[in-house]
Design a protein around this motif. Structure first.
Motif, PDB file in Angstrom:
ATOM      1  N   ALA A 121      -8.456   4.891   9.906  1.00  0.00           N
ATOM      2  CA  ALA A 121      -9.570   4.934   8.957  1.00  0.00           C
ATOM      3  C   ALA A 121      -9.061   5.170   7.540  1.00  0.00           C
ATOM      4  O   ALA A 121      -9.526   4.551   6.578  1.00  0.00           O
ATOM      5  CB  ALA A 121     -10.569   6.017   9.364  1.00  0.00           C
ATOM      6  N   ILE A 122      -8.081   6.058   7.395  1.00  0.00           N
ATOM      7  CA  ILE A 122      -7.480   6.323   6.082  1.00  0.00           C
ATOM      8  C   ILE A 122      -6.776   5.069   5.561  1.00  0.00           C
ATOM      9  O   ILE A 122      -6.877   4.712   4.388  1.00  0.00           O
ATOM     10  CB  ILE A 122      -6.489   7.501   6.178  1.00  0.00           C
ATOM     11  CG1 ILE A 122      -7.237   8.810   6.442  1.00  0.00           C
ATOM     12  CG2 ILE A 122      -5.654   7.625   4.904  1.00  0.00           C
ATOM     13  CD1 ILE A 122      -6.334   9.977   6.809  1.00  0.00           C
ATOM     14  N   SER A 123      -6.075   4.383   6.456  1.00  0.00           N
ATOM     15  CA  SER A 123      -5.284   3.214   6.042  1.00  0.00           C
ATOM     16  C   SER A 123      -6.153   2.102   5.467  1.00  0.00           C
ATOM     17  O   SER A 123      -5.694   1.320   4.634  1.00  0.00           O
ATOM     18  CB  SER A 123      -4.477   2.673   7.228  1.00  0.00           C
ATOM     19  OG  SER A 123      -5.295   1.935   8.129  1.00  0.00           O
ATOM     20  N   LYS A 124      -7.398   2.009   5.915  1.00  0.00           N
ATOM     21  CA  LYS A 124      -8.280   0.951   5.414  1.00  0.00           C
ATOM     22  C   LYS A 124      -8.536   1.090   3.916  1.00  0.00           C
ATOM     23  O   LYS A 124      -8.813   0.104   3.233  1.00  0.00           O
ATOM     24  CB  LYS A 124      -9.603   0.971   6.179  1.00  0.00           C
ATOM     25  CG  LYS A 124      -9.487   0.486   7.613  1.00  0.00           C
ATOM     26  CD  LYS A 124     -10.842   0.530   8.303  1.00  0.00           C
ATOM     27  CE  LYS A 124     -10.755   0.029   9.733  1.00  0.00           C
ATOM     28  NZ  LYS A 124     -12.066   0.089  10.424  1.00  0.00           N
ATOM     29  N   LYS A 125      -8.403   2.318   3.427  1.00  0.00           N
ATOM     30  CA  LYS A 125      -8.597   2.552   2.000  1.00  0.00           C
ATOM     31  C   LYS A 125      -7.318   2.299   1.207  1.00  0.00           C
ATOM     32  O   LYS A 125      -7.377   1.905   0.035  1.00  0.00           O
ATOM     33  CB  LYS A 125      -9.071   3.994   1.785  1.00  0.00           C
ATOM     34  CG  LYS A 125      -9.314   4.361   0.325  1.00  0.00           C
ATOM     35  CD  LYS A 125      -9.829   5.784   0.205  1.00  0.00           C
ATOM     36  CE  LYS A 125     -10.029   6.172  -1.274  1.00  0.00           C
ATOM     37  NZ  LYS A 125     -10.498   7.572  -1.418  1.00  0.00           N
ATOM     38  N   TYR A 126      -6.162   2.503   1.834  1.00  0.00           N
ATOM     39  CA  TYR A 126      -4.910   2.516   1.090  1.00  0.00           C
ATOM     40  C   TYR A 126      -3.972   1.336   1.364  1.00  0.00           C
ATOM     41  O   TYR A 126      -3.036   1.123   0.589  1.00  0.00           O
ATOM     42  CB  TYR A 126      -4.162   3.828   1.364  1.00  0.00           C
ATOM     43  CG  TYR A 126      -4.862   5.029   0.796  1.00  0.00           C
ATOM     44  CD1 TYR A 126      -4.738   5.361  -0.551  1.00  0.00           C
ATOM     45  CD2 TYR A 126      -5.665   5.830   1.599  1.00  0.00           C
ATOM     46  CE1 TYR A 126      -5.379   6.462  -1.086  1.00  0.00           C
ATOM     47  CE2 TYR A 126      -6.316   6.942   1.076  1.00  0.00           C
ATOM     48  CZ  TYR A 126      -6.169   7.255  -0.271  1.00  0.00           C
ATOM     49  OH  TYR A 126      -6.822   8.344  -0.796  1.00  0.00           O
ATOM     50  N   GLY A 145       0.794  -1.219   0.000  1.00  0.00           N
ATOM     51  CA  GLY A 145       0.000   0.000   0.000  1.00  0.00           C
ATOM     52  C   GLY A 145       0.825   1.267   0.000  1.00  0.00           C
ATOM     53  O   GLY A 145       2.047   1.246   0.179  1.00  0.00           O
ATOM     54  N   ASN A 148      -3.209  -2.798   1.929  1.00  0.00           N
ATOM     55  CA  ASN A 148      -3.710  -4.121   1.580  1.00  0.00           C
ATOM     56  C   ASN A 148      -3.671  -4.988   2.838  1.00  0.00           C
ATOM     57  O   ASN A 148      -2.701  -5.710   3.095  1.00  0.00           O
ATOM     58  CB  ASN A 148      -2.865  -4.731   0.467  1.00  0.00           C
ATOM     59  CG  ASN A 148      -3.384  -6.072  -0.007  1.00  0.00           C
ATOM     60  OD1 ASN A 148      -4.210  -6.699   0.644  1.00  0.00           O
ATOM     61  ND2 ASN A 148      -2.893  -6.520  -1.154  1.00  0.00           N
TER      62      ASN A 148
END
Length: 271
Positions: free
Chosen positions: A254-259, A211, A261
């Protein structure tokens, strides 16, 4: 029990924050999780309820695991006091004994955490490409814990591909085999411009990208001079440090969940 280790191409690249993110993630999955950093060089320390001392980053990561900090999470704290001078804190207390005693204490502290937890999230120190210290930190700790390694590179100041490739290339063959994924941190801009470089690097080192975390103007613990100069980790006067850092951890998680793997990351602890 299993473990996973976060290392980086340099100090200040984001090891502390990524380790805290993983601490929070595995805790939310229901695992009894703990942080661990064998050796910390920092003036930014935390006093436990038992009057022990450990690095502030491990206190932060302990809170991410919904735990109170304990000295086994950071058995060795080195506090610089000027050119060529430092104080060694072992198990939370000042220490002036031998390196052999230090190494044994590190191994014993890790074993205690290992026996009491499902997952140990380990943070490296500096860079694993410090080849003059390869038998004392980072990959030596990964060997001790038999841990897969995620390598983090900071793109904010440029040279991230060179940093990741150079770090990987300077490792011994047996230690390259421990590197199971890499992450690029603090990216700003058009992701489509970055993807060709990621594809090339994946092929060059045969390691997948887990990611790319975007730049986030949030506050997290600071340890080295680079972070203090940049202002990272500072909070407003009178603001509760724990509350501020945990709020920002919620945001970056929360941001990391989008970016990130997370399927790839979780697979590393299942192998």
């Amino acid at each position: 029990m299993t473990s996973i280790m976060v290392q980086a191409t340099s100090s200040g690249a984001g090891k502390t924050t990524l380790a805290a993110i993983l601490c929070k993630h595995f805790t939310e999955l229901g695992f009894n999780t703990t942080p661990f950093k064998a050796q910390n060089i920092s003036l930014n320390s935390f006093a436990t309820s038992e009057a022990g001392e450990l690095g502030m980053s491990q206190a932060y990561q302990a809170w991410a695991c919904n735990k109170e900090p304990q000295t086994d999470m950071n058995p060795v704290l080195i506090k610089p006091h000027g050119p060529g001078q430092c104080q060694v804190v072992l198990g939370g207390k000042p220490f002036d004994g031998s390196r052999a005693e230090v190494d044994k204490y590190i191994a014993d502290a890790y074993l205690r955490l290992e026996l009491d937890h499902d997952i140990v999230v380990i943070e490296g120190s500096g860079s694993p490409a410090e080849i003059n210290l390869e038998d004392k930190a980072n990959m030596a700790v990964a060997d001790m814990a038999d841990a897969p390694v995620i390598l983090v590179g900071d793109i904010e100041y440029g040279g991230v591909f060179a940093g990741l490739y150079g770090t990987y290339s300077l490792l011994s063959e047996k230690h390259r085999q421990r590197v199971k994924a890499f992450i690029i941190n603090r990216f700003r801009g058009d992701m489509s411009l970055l993807i060709p470089g990621i594809d090339k690097l994946e092929k060059m080192i045969n390691v997948p990208c887990a990611g790319v975390l975007p730049h986030a103007d949030l506050l997290f613990p600071s340890e080295d001079s680079l972070d203090f100069i940049s202002g990272r980790g500072t909070v407003a006067e009178g603001e509760d440090i724990r509350e501020a850092w945990m709020l920002n951890l919620e945001r970056i998680y929360a941001i990391s969940k989008k970016y990130l793997n997370y399927n790839l990351i979780e697979s590393l602890i299942e192998d």
